[in-house]
Design an enzyme around this catalytic site. Structure first.
Site, PDB file in Angstrom:
ATOM      1  N   GLY A 178       0.736  -1.353  -0.213  1.00 30.41           N
ATOM      2  CA  GLY A 178      -0.499  -0.185   0.030  1.00 30.41           C
ATOM      3  C   GLY A 178       1.033   1.532   0.110  1.00 30.41           C
ATOM      4  O   GLY A 178       0.081   2.078   0.622  1.00 30.41           O
ATOM      5  N   ASP A 179       1.984   1.174  -0.196  1.00 31.12           N
ATOM      6  CA  ASP A 179       2.703   2.083  -0.132  1.00 31.12           C
ATOM      7  C   ASP A 179       4.157   1.860  -1.043  1.00 31.12           C
ATOM      8  O   ASP A 179       4.135   1.073  -1.719  1.00 31.12           O
ATOM      9  CB  ASP A 179       3.389   2.813   1.025  1.00 31.12           C
ATOM     10  N   ASP A 180       5.180   3.074  -0.800  1.00 33.79           N
ATOM     11  CA  ASP A 180       6.659   2.535  -1.861  1.00 33.79           C
ATOM     12  C   ASP A 180       6.732   0.836  -1.571  1.00 33.79           C
ATOM     13  O   ASP A 180       7.467   0.465  -0.373  1.00 33.79           O
ATOM     14  CB  ASP A 180       7.515   3.917  -1.630  1.00 33.79           C
TER      15      ASP A 180
END
Length: 474
Positions: free
Chosen positions: A254-256
């Site tokens: 859900g992120d980098d």
């Protein structure tokens, strides 16, 4: 007669329990005897978590067993080191600390289940280069697997699983219910010679793997999975680290997928420890709302000499993203990326100088970041909404940008303007669609260094349960 039958039944149950216990120990012993794996160091001593009272039923808490095992095995740190074997089962546990010259090995059918009881997570001080926790001011929960001031540590398995059971933490974060910053799955601080390999990490409460203030780090063969809407579930975050190699990893988050960091605003500037000599290769990433590789936004100690190659991005917001802001200070320089394949992207390239979240109001508004010598080459992308969004800082342009041999195929409904460039400077060569005027066409090929970084000389050994084996390049 009834008493005799009862006695026979008692003897049978007692004997059967002994037999089952012996069978379980035999299975564990057999698994350990057949153990073969690749590592930077082999070990002379080994034990199973069950030797310290561990119960892998998914409900019995094993925090004390893990810590007792590691504390006991630490006596062998100067005698060939030790290995703790986690056998098949579901092992519920809170946070525990590692020791030096130590291997934590997870069987392929072993699952570490992170406790959802906050009491099982000690609260520790914020990182000095951040000045506060990422989620809240003040302290942070210790990571599930934690270590500080260590040397020669291996966390590996034959694709065993670490399940952070993060949904409860995500709900607390979204609801503003947290008193402290969420824990990570693995964090190693102030350490050297670290290997994290051949594991599956699921549903971390926040970041998955966080080496910080450390050197000589290998992250290899890791699978990271989390819902793409989960908050801040970054994959691998090298932070103020030197000599790091990340390779052959598959990340859905859900992120980098990889976030390169070095401290936040005035705290990172004062701490002054850059991330440098970083290799990233053979990475596959899916992250619809974030980047494959992000540089920043906490980059106040500096980021330099990063080399990434053979990267695959699928349904991801951006390929390479540089995130910084006025007040960050520091630098991002000597970045080299080649042979990247991107499918279904919002942006292929994104740089922004207005990523304005700050640790507090004490940052220096005159601390301007330096972004220079950024090289992208030999890339293909399809189904892209916008080729590039390159936004430097007025009076502090991003310079030395080079993009060559890049073909970007557009989505069915692309943005009207494909290159949005402000306060940047550089060149381009053989790029489709044609870049903005601030990146004029030159006949050139962007740099990618041919020298070998020290971390690439690190060799693995083939280890067995008897800790014999010969060294071989891996």
């Amino acid at each position: 007669m009834a008493m005799i039958l009862a006695l026979i039944l008692l003897i049978f149950l007692s004997t059967n329990g002994v037999i089952e216990s012996r069978q379980a120990k035999a299975v564990v012993q057999s698994s350990m005897e057949g153990l073969e794996y690749s590592a930077i160091s082999c070990r002379s001593h080994s034990a199973s978590l069950t030797d310290f009272g561990g119960v892998g039923d998914g409900t019995t808490l094993n925090t004390a067993s893990f810590q007792a095992a590691i504390n006991s095995l630490s006596q062998f740190s100067s005698d060939g080191g030790s290995l703790l074997f986690v056998p098949p089962g579901k092992w519920l546990t809170g946070s525990f600390n590692l020791t030096s010259h130590f291997t934590l090995f997870l069987d392929k059918d072993a699952v570490l289940l992170a406790s959802q009881d906050e009491n099982e997570w000690p609260v520790i001080e914020p990182l000095p280069s951040y000045g506060r926790g990422r989620d809240t001011e003040g302290g942070r929960f210790s990571s599930l697997i934690f270590g500080s001031n260590l040397t020669d540590v291996v966390i590996t398995g034959n694709n065993g699983t670490i399940d952070g059971q993060g949904e409860l933490w995500w709900k607390k974060f979204r609801g503003g219910e947290l008193k402290y910053t969420r824990p990570y799955l693995i964090e190693i601080m102030h350490s050297e010679n670290i290997q994290i390999s051949n594991l599956t990490l699921l549903n971390s409460p926040s970041w998955n793997i966080h080496p910080v203030y450390s050197s000589n780090i290998l992250v290899q063969g890791i699978t990271i999975l989390a819902p793409v809407t989960s908050p801040n579930t970054d994959g691998i975050n090298p932070d103020s680290c030197t000599n790091t190699r990340i390779e052959d990893c598959y990340i859905v988050s859900g992120d980098d997928c990889v976030a390169v960091k070095s401290g936040w605003d005035q705290y990172g500037i004062a701490f002054g420890m850059p991330t440098k000599q970083l290799l990233i290769r053979r990475l596959t990433c899916i992250s619809p709302f974030s980047a494959v590789i992000a540089l920043g936004s906490e980059m106040s100690g500096g980021i330099e000499n990063v080399r990434a190659e053979d990267i695959v991005a699928i349904d991801t917001e951006s390929g390479i993203r540089i995130k910084t802001a006025v007040g960050r200070g520091g630098f991002v320089r000597d970045i080299y990326v080649r042979r990247m394949t991107m499918t279904t992207m919002k942006w292929a390239f994104w740089m922004t100088g207005n990523y304005g979240s700050h640790a507090d109001n004490g940052y220096d508004p005159n601390a301007l970041p330096q972004i220079q010598n950024i090289n992208y080459r030999d890339m293909v992308a399809v189904n892209v909404s916008m080729a590039a969004r390159l936004e430097g800082i007025s009076g502090d342009p991003f310079t030395g940008i080079c993009i060559s041999n890049v073909t970007i195929g557009l989505a069915k409904k692309p943005k009207k303007v494909q290159w949005n460039c402000t306060d940047v400077g550089g060149i381009s060569s053989g790029v489709v669609p044609t870049p903005c005027e601030l990146l004029p066409e030159k006949t050139t090929s962007c740099d990618f260094p041919e020298d070998v970084l020290p971390i690439d000389y690190v060799q693995f050994q083939t280890c067995s349960s008897s800790c014999s084996g010969k060294k071989k390049k891996h």
